[in-house]
Design a protein around this motif. Structure first.
Motif, PDB file in Angstrom:
ATOM      1  N   THR A 163     -18.042 121.873  45.798  1.00 50.71           N
ATOM      2  CA  THR A 163     -18.595 121.819  47.149  1.00 50.71           C
ATOM      3  C   THR A 163     -20.037 122.310  47.141  1.00 50.71           C
ATOM      4  N   TRP A 182     -21.803 126.707  55.867  1.00 55.39           N
ATOM      5  CA  TRP A 182     -21.505 125.297  56.076  1.00 55.39           C
ATOM      6  C   TRP A 182     -21.266 124.639  54.728  1.00 55.39           C
ATOM      7  N   TYR A 183     -20.190 123.855  54.661  1.00 59.06           N
ATOM      8  CA  TYR A 183     -19.931 123.011  53.498  1.00 59.06           C
ATOM      9  C   TYR A 183     -18.914 121.954  53.907  1.00 59.06           C
ATOM     10  N   THR A 184     -18.894 120.847  53.175  1.00 62.89           N
ATOM     11  CA  THR A 184     -17.920 119.797  53.446  1.00 62.89           C
ATOM     12  C   THR A 184     -16.591 120.213  52.849  1.00 62.89           C
ATOM     13  N   ASP A 185     -15.656 120.572  53.709  1.00 60.91           N
ATOM     14  CA  ASP A 185     -14.383 121.106  53.255  1.00 60.91           C
ATOM     15  C   ASP A 185     -13.422 119.970  52.907  1.00 60.91           C
ATOM     16  N   ASN A 250     -24.440 109.563  48.845  1.00 58.70           N
ATOM     17  CA  ASN A 250     -24.029 110.584  49.804  1.00 58.70           C
ATOM     18  C   ASN A 250     -24.959 110.653  51.016  1.00 58.70           C
ATOM     19  N   GLY A 254     -21.757 108.321  51.992  1.00 58.24           N
ATOM     20  CA  GLY A 254     -20.683 108.647  51.064  1.00 58.24           C
ATOM     21  C   GLY A 254     -20.807 107.928  49.741  1.00 58.24           C
ATOM     22  N   ASN A 355     -17.463 113.196  46.830  1.00 60.29           N
ATOM     23  CA  ASN A 355     -17.535 113.629  48.247  1.00 60.29           C
ATOM     24  C   ASN A 355     -16.178 113.749  48.937  1.00 60.29           C
ATOM     25  N   THR A 356     -15.643 114.973  48.892  1.00 60.78           N
ATOM     26  CA  THR A 356     -16.145 116.048  48.061  1.00 60.78           C
ATOM     27  C   THR A 356     -15.720 115.824  46.612  1.00 60.78           C
TER      28      THR A 356
END
Length: 381
Positions: A163, A182-185, A250, A254, A355-356
């Motif tokens: 991540t 903040w992060y793409t979980d 991304n 994506g 992603n992720t």
């Protein structure tokens, strides 16, 4: 020189504050795992940028590992110690981690597994001092999970998730805490997994046996390529990077289909076509998840094994082998694709993707929400 001393002073203060957190539990954890942060090293008279980054790396890894310990122990109070919960951004970050904690518990109950360990490695990209004791940090985080099945306690399975984080940390009341993150979980789409009736599923999974894989040379090449270029989830020796010969999509929405296409092409089994092609830019069928799935099926390069909710398809998914893929449908559209690159000790398919970034992750982990539809697709290697 004055600026350098100021930096060292702030780093020292962060180490001291971290030591105070250790007094409420982190110290014993670090000792058990042989993590040592020596103040003398940080106070060295000559500290270059790389060495400063290494100190922040150690501090962040210790912080994240303490958070991992809270997740493993399902201890919300321990988790809360790490956040500025009297402010909205800190509270939101804390509340999200609590949801993730409950999701992992629900998923492990459904799967019939126990998480044995969670370890994190950090690569610091950028540090910015915002205020006297407030720092903005951009970093790449690689988190390794180990689990074992209830009736295979001595067999350890591993997967890794990468991540990309932006977080603010500060010293408050002599503690080193997170004020914003903040992060793409990867678990964000499955935080209500409790809706799945898991007893029958768990019993079925626990009855499964290991599978001996017999792969073609092309499948082996596909797996090796996927594992090398899965970004922040890859082994450190590969640099935690994507293949620079391909554009990273991304920023355009994506990179999952682009990576799945790369894996198929780089295996040597499939040639480019007018529809499925990459030449500095990828065609729609190369880079779009919906178009990629449709092309693979309608071109005859793959076949649909099953589709539906998790409960509809989880038994059929045991037919997946390395090189096959899973497409994830949300709101009537395919929004993600992952390539199978292994099986765990119960023959459960493991996927690798962007992603992720994921490496050998159970195929439904992060996607087993009741609103998600799965397309289980065999690729003809």
């Amino acid at each position: 020189m004055k600026k350098l001393k100021m930096k060292n002073k702030h780093i020292k203060r962060m180490v001291i504050s971290l030591a105070l957190i250790l007094s409420i539990g982190l110290y014993s954890y670090m000792q058990q795992n042989r993590i040592q942060i020596k103040e003398g090293l940080i106070e060295a008279s000559s500290v270059d940028g790389e060495e400063v980054n290494n100190q922040y790396k150690l501090l962040l890894e210790s912080l994240f590992d303490y958070r991992n310990k809270a997740l493993l122990e399902k201890n919300e109070d321990m988790l809360k110690e790490l956040y500025e919960t009297d402010k909205k951004f800190g509270l939101w970050a804390y509340e999200h981690e609590v949801k993730k904690m409950k999701y992992l518990e629900n998923w492990s109950n459904k799967q019939g597994v126990k998480f044995n360990d969670i370890k994190t490695k950090v690569k610091v990209k950028k540090i910015k001092q915002k205020e006297d004791d407030l720092y903005g940090i951009i970093c790449t985080v690689s988190t390794e999970y180990k689990y074992s099945y209830e009736n295979q306690k001595d067999v350890i399975n591993m997967f890794r998730i990468g991540t990309y984080h932006y977080l603010n940390v500060k010293i408050r009341d002599n503690q080193y805490i997170i004020t914003k993150e903040w992060y793409t979980d990867p678990f964000a789409d499955s935080l209500n997994l409790e809706n799945i009736k898991s007893e029958d599923i768990r019993n079925y999974i626990l009855q499964q046996q290991p599978v001996k894989l017999e792969l073609t040379p092309e499948q082996v090449k596909a797996v090796n390529y996927a594992h090398q270029y899965c970004g922040a989830a890859a082994n450190e020796e590969y640099g935690l990077k994507f293949n620079s010969n391909y554009k990273d999509y991304n920023p355009d929405g994506g990179d999952c289909a682009n990576f799945a296409s790369q894996i198929m092409f780089e295996s040597g089994r499939f040639k480019k076509t007018d529809t499925w092609n990459y030449n500095k830019e990828g065609t729609k069928a190369w880079v779009n998840a919906q178009a990629f799935k449709n092309h693979i099926i309608y071109s005859g390069r793959g076949s649909l094994i099953a589709k539906g909710t998790y409960q509809d398809v989880y038994k059929e998914a045991y037919n997946l082998r390395p090189g096959d893929f899973v497409a994830y449908e949300k709101g009537g559209r395919i929004t993600h694709v992952s390539t199978v690159t292994g099986l765990d000790s119960k023959g459960y398919p493991l996927v690798t993707c962007h992603n992720t970034d994921r490496l050998l992750v159970p195929w439904d982990l992060g996607w087993s929400d009741k609103k998600i539809r799965f397309h289980i697709i065999q690729v003809h290697y």
